[in-house]
Write a protein that holds these residues in place. Structure first.
Motif, PDB file in Angstrom:
ATOM      1  N   ASP A   7       8.687   1.448  22.921  1.00  0.00           N
ATOM      2  CA  ASP A   7       9.812   1.488  22.415  1.00  0.00           C
ATOM      3  C   ASP A   7       9.998   0.741  21.074  1.00  0.00           C
ATOM      4  N   GLN A   8      10.310   1.145  19.854  1.00  0.00           N
ATOM      5  CA  GLN A   8      10.360   0.261  18.541  1.00  0.00           C
ATOM      6  C   GLN A   8      11.417  -0.039  18.051  1.00  0.00           C
ATOM      7  N   THR A   9      12.573  -0.116  19.218  1.00  0.00           N
ATOM      8  CA  THR A   9      13.994  -0.554  18.938  1.00  0.00           C
ATOM      9  C   THR A   9      13.962  -2.184  18.531  1.00  0.00           C
ATOM     10  N   LEU A  10      14.525  -2.390  17.532  1.00  0.00           N
ATOM     11  CA  LEU A  10      14.323  -4.010  17.153  1.00  0.00           C
ATOM     12  C   LEU A  10      15.307  -4.807  18.082  1.00  0.00           C
ATOM     13  N   LYS A  11      14.718  -5.859  18.188  1.00  0.00           N
ATOM     14  CA  LYS A  11      15.478  -7.012  19.192  1.00  0.00           C
ATOM     15  C   LYS A  11      16.773  -7.406  18.885  1.00  0.00           C
ATOM     16  N   THR A  12      16.515  -7.616  17.260  1.00  0.00           N
ATOM     17  CA  THR A  12      17.741  -7.844  16.628  1.00  0.00           C
ATOM     18  C   THR A  12      18.209  -6.791  15.599  1.00  0.00           C
ATOM     19  N   LYS A  13      19.047  -6.190  15.478  1.00  0.00           N
ATOM     20  CA  LYS A  13      19.460  -5.164  14.648  1.00  0.00           C
ATOM     21  C   LYS A  13      20.190  -5.820  13.358  1.00  0.00           C
ATOM     22  N   TYR A  14      19.678  -5.772  12.426  1.00  0.00           N
ATOM     23  CA  TYR A  14      20.372  -6.220  10.856  1.00  0.00           C
ATOM     24  C   TYR A  14      21.223  -5.266  10.134  1.00  0.00           C
ATOM     25  N   SER A  15      22.065  -5.875   9.678  1.00  0.00           N
ATOM     26  CA  SER A  15      22.924  -4.768   8.788  1.00  0.00           C
ATOM     27  C   SER A  15      22.677  -4.439   7.545  1.00  0.00           C
ATOM     28  N   ALA A  16      21.894  -5.284   7.161  1.00  0.00           N
ATOM     29  CA  ALA A  16      21.216  -5.383   5.655  1.00  0.00           C
ATOM     30  C   ALA A  16      20.379  -6.597   5.393  1.00  0.00           C
ATOM     31  N   GLN A  17      19.755  -6.553   4.431  1.00  0.00           N
ATOM     32  CA  GLN A  17      18.826  -7.454   3.893  1.00  0.00           C
ATOM     33  C   GLN A  17      19.599  -8.080   2.364  1.00  0.00           C
ATOM     34  N   VAL A  18      19.860  -9.401   2.432  1.00  0.00           N
ATOM     35  CA  VAL A  18      20.457  -9.772   1.040  1.00  0.00           C
ATOM     36  C   VAL A  18      19.292 -10.850   0.682  1.00  0.00           C
ATOM     37  N   SER A  19      19.054 -10.761  -0.486  1.00  0.00           N
ATOM     38  CA  SER A  19      17.891 -11.782  -0.970  1.00  0.00           C
ATOM     39  C   SER A  19      18.372 -12.428  -2.321  1.00  0.00           C
ATOM     40  N   PHE A  20      18.019 -13.670  -2.290  1.00  0.00           N
ATOM     41  CA  PHE A  20      18.085 -14.510  -3.516  1.00  0.00           C
ATOM     42  C   PHE A  20      17.047 -15.319  -3.897  1.00  0.00           C
ATOM     43  N   GLY A  21      16.788 -15.328  -5.186  1.00  0.00           N
ATOM     44  CA  GLY A  21      15.571 -16.012  -5.783  1.00  0.00           C
ATOM     45  C   GLY A  21      15.052 -15.584  -7.206  1.00  0.00           C
ATOM     46  N   ASP A  22      13.875 -15.715  -7.376  1.00  0.00           N
ATOM     47  CA  ASP A  22      13.332 -15.362  -8.901  1.00  0.00           C
ATOM     48  C   ASP A  22      12.139 -14.091  -8.672  1.00  0.00           C
ATOM     49  N   SER A  23      11.239 -14.185  -9.679  1.00  0.00           N
ATOM     50  CA  SER A  23      10.514 -13.006  -9.902  1.00  0.00           C
ATOM     51  C   SER A  23       9.688 -12.799  -8.422  1.00  0.00           C
ATOM     52  N   LEU A  24       9.460 -13.873  -7.541  1.00  0.00           N
ATOM     53  CA  LEU A  24       8.629 -13.567  -6.268  1.00  0.00           C
ATOM     54  C   LEU A  24       9.349 -12.784  -5.527  1.00  0.00           C
ATOM     55  N   SER A  25      10.707 -12.586  -5.616  1.00  0.00           N
ATOM     56  CA  SER A  25      11.309 -11.635  -4.457  1.00  0.00           C
ATOM     57  C   SER A  25      12.212 -10.391  -5.514  1.00  0.00           C
ATOM     58  N   ASP A  26      12.072 -10.449  -6.791  1.00  0.00           N
ATOM     59  CA  ASP A  26      12.588  -9.463  -7.660  1.00  0.00           C
ATOM     60  C   ASP A  26      12.234  -8.341  -7.308  1.00  0.00           C
ATOM     61  N   VAL A  27      13.055  -7.227  -7.045  1.00  0.00           N
ATOM     62  CA  VAL A  27      12.414  -5.747  -6.880  1.00  0.00           C
ATOM     63  C   VAL A  27      12.887  -4.876  -7.960  1.00  0.00           C
ATOM     64  N   GLY A  28      13.180  -5.183  -9.107  1.00  0.00           N
ATOM     65  CA  GLY A  28      13.286  -4.558 -10.295  1.00  0.00           C
ATOM     66  C   GLY A  28      14.784  -4.573 -11.006  1.00  0.00           C
ATOM     67  N   SER A  29      15.022  -5.935 -11.267  1.00  0.00           N
ATOM     68  CA  SER A  29      15.893  -6.124 -12.113  1.00  0.00           C
ATOM     69  C   SER A  29      15.928  -5.816 -13.533  1.00  0.00           C
ATOM     70  N   TYR A  30      14.622  -5.536 -14.094  1.00  0.00           N
ATOM     71  CA  TYR A  30      14.301  -5.311 -15.378  1.00  0.00           C
ATOM     72  C   TYR A  30      13.509  -4.209 -15.432  1.00  0.00           C
ATOM     73  N   ALA A  31      13.539  -3.194 -14.424  1.00  0.00           N
ATOM     74  CA  ALA A  31      12.812  -2.026 -14.599  1.00  0.00           C
ATOM     75  C   ALA A  31      13.619  -1.042 -15.176  1.00  0.00           C
ATOM     76  N   VAL A  32      14.002  -1.353 -16.476  1.00  0.00           N
ATOM     77  CA  VAL A  32      14.757  -0.472 -17.241  1.00  0.00           C
ATOM     78  C   VAL A  32      14.121  -0.628 -18.859  1.00  0.00           C
ATOM     79  N   GLY A  33      14.589   0.407 -19.602  1.00  0.00           N
ATOM     80  CA  GLY A  33      14.329   0.420 -20.904  1.00  0.00           C
ATOM     81  C   GLY A  33      12.827   0.123 -21.269  1.00  0.00           C
ATOM     82  N   GLY A  34      12.428  -0.573 -22.227  1.00  0.00           N
ATOM     83  CA  GLY A  34      10.834  -0.869 -22.565  1.00  0.00           C
ATOM     84  C   GLY A  34      10.159  -1.253 -21.526  1.00  0.00           C
ATOM     85  N   VAL A  35      10.583  -2.134 -20.578  1.00  0.00           N
ATOM     86  CA  VAL A  35       9.903  -2.425 -19.250  1.00  0.00           C
ATOM     87  C   VAL A  35       9.545  -1.365 -18.567  1.00  0.00           C
TER      88      VAL A  35
END
Length: 455
Positions: free
Chosen positions: A28-56
């Motif tokens: 059974d792969q049901t999570l012991k704790t079910k989270y509603s969302a993941q909220v992340s704060f930080g810098d480039s080590l956690s950035d998932v695409g803030s600058y994935a636009v335009g020329g980049v």
């Protein structure tokens, strides 16, 4: 701590067991704790695409690792960072950039309107600092990229504004910052020390050359005044060169009574050489003295940043309703390619500054039951010194080759990697992890969540 392959296998089993939460059927792969969302704060080590636009984006980039899905070439080259991998394991939504845009050179596609994304909760941005809005790559630093670098304090405020002023208490929150604070502070110290050395060198060069050129004149004192004025006047010329300054000095010296012989290159040449040596020695000493005098301030500033981040977690994240907050400390920055090429004094200072940040951060949050304090410094340090058990093949070199941004992992992808097999390298560029290293970070965070009882 040291992870062997057996330990990693046990970890995988532990995570899977944790996902069986209710103790119902085997598998059974049901999570012991079910989270509603993941909220992340930080810098480039956690950035998932803030600058994935335009020329980049056009350059095949957007995240600070080896970008793109290159798993057909090598299974480890997923193009994902640790927050994405943790989010996938938890099965949560919102693991996308909360804000995108660029404020840089429009001719290179680096000027893209800032856009907020209401259903995305990863606020981390490359270049972001804890409280200072001018981070690495910000337009105010002169960077052509024009990174937004919204500081963590504002990232949290932005989320609170989006979520009605509070956390629900059912989301998992990740916090990881401080890396840009040390990089910016060290950059400022280096620039200031260089400037101090340059100024001292220039003064010493002028003084040494003046005194040598004036020594043969009938009246050395009068000659020195004339030579000094000539050097000062030429140096004030915006288009002056080292050669033009020497020429002005020699010309003035040769015009002094009894000093005509100094106009010969065989006479003034050795004097210039000595003046240059004197300047180099004086400049090196002045730069080193400036560095030593101001190094303690870097340690203090990093300690302050760590305390500020801890206070932010306590008052604006936990204090606003969050119950599950993962706080990663700074990894071993002194062992990154960016640092290992520096002098021993510089590396030692980086180490002390990171220690000060981590100590203050830990003191402020580690005892809170709603915080999981993850010691990334310890695990990254062990990876550098004992790479084998982690499956790492290289912890010193960069996986990314040359690219349009000078080798930055922001636009690193499968088309511009360094030669050879880089799939199990630790570092993508000077400081950022490869997808494989990101997987190790994610695995370690998940392990600690299991130990904490959050999975």
């Amino acid at each position: 701590m040291r992870h062997t392959n057996l330990a990693l296998a046990l970890l995988t089993a532990a995570v899977l067991a944790a996902c069986g939460g209710n103790g119902s059927k085997p598998g059974d792969q049901t999570l012991k704790t079910k989270y509603s969302a993941q909220v992340s704060f930080g810098d480039s080590l956690s950035d998932v695409g803030s600058y994935a636009v335009g020329g980049v984006l056009a350059l095949g980039g957007g995240k600070w690792t080896i970008n793109g899905d290159n798993t057909a070439k090598e299974p480890t080259l997923t193009g994902k960072n640790w927050t994405e991998l943790v989010g996938a394991q938890l099965g949560v939504s919102g693991v996308c950039a909360a804000q995108t845009g660029l404020q840089g050179d429009a001719t290179k596609g680096f000027s893209v309107a800032v856009t907020d994304h209401p259903n995305c909760f990863n606020y981390a941005q490359g270049g972001a600092r804890v409280t200072n809005p001018v981070g690495a790559g910000n337009k105010l630093t002169g960077s052509p990229v024009g990174a937004l670098t919204v500081p963590v304090v504002q990232q949290v405020a932005n989320h609170l504004a989006k979520s009605g002023g509070k956390f629900s208490g059912t989301e998992v929150v990740t916090v990881m910052a401080g890396g840009n604070d040390i990089l910016v502070l060290m950059g400022q110290l280096s620039a200031a020390a260089t400037a101090a050395g340059t100024k001292a060198g220039q003064t010493t060069f002028a003084t040494s050359l003046t005194m040598q050129l004036a020594a043969g004149a009938t009246n050395p004192q009068t000659a020195a005044q004339a030579i000094g004025l000539a050097i000062q006047t030429e140096s004030a010329n915006p288009s002056h060169t080292d050669t033009s300054v020497v020429t002005a000095a020699v010309t003035a010296a040769a015009q002094q009574p009894g000093n005509q012989a100094v106009a010969s290159p065989t006479v003034y040449g050795p004097m210039v050489t000595k003046a240059q040596a004197d300047a180099a020695a004086a400049g090196a000493k002045a730069g080193a003295d400036y560095f030593a005098a101001n190094a303690p301030g870097i340690v203090t500033a990093m300690g302050t940043a760590g305390a500020e981040l801890a206070a932010l977690v306590k008052t604006q994240i936990i204090g606003k309703g969050a119950n599950y907050v993962v706080v990663n400390n700074l990894p071993d920055v002194a062992s990154t390619p960016s640092a290992t090429g520096q002098s021993a004094d510089v590396r030692a200072l980086i180490g002390k500054a990171v220690d000060a940040f981590n100590a203050q951060l830990k003191a402020g949050v580690a005892d809170d039951a709603k915080v999981l304090y993850v010691d990334l410094w310890a695990i990254s340090h062990d990876q550098v010194t004992n790479p084998g058990p982690y499956g790492l093949t290289n912890t010193k070199d960069k996986a990314c080759g040359n690219n349009a941004l000078g080798g930055s992992s922001l636009v690193c992808n499968g088309s511009n990697l360094a030669a050879g097999d880089v799939s199990h390298y630790m570092f993508a560029d000077d400081v950022h992890p490869t997808p494989y290293e990101n997987s190790l970070i994610a695995r370690y965070v998940l392990e600690q969540m299991v130990v904490k009882g959050w999975l």
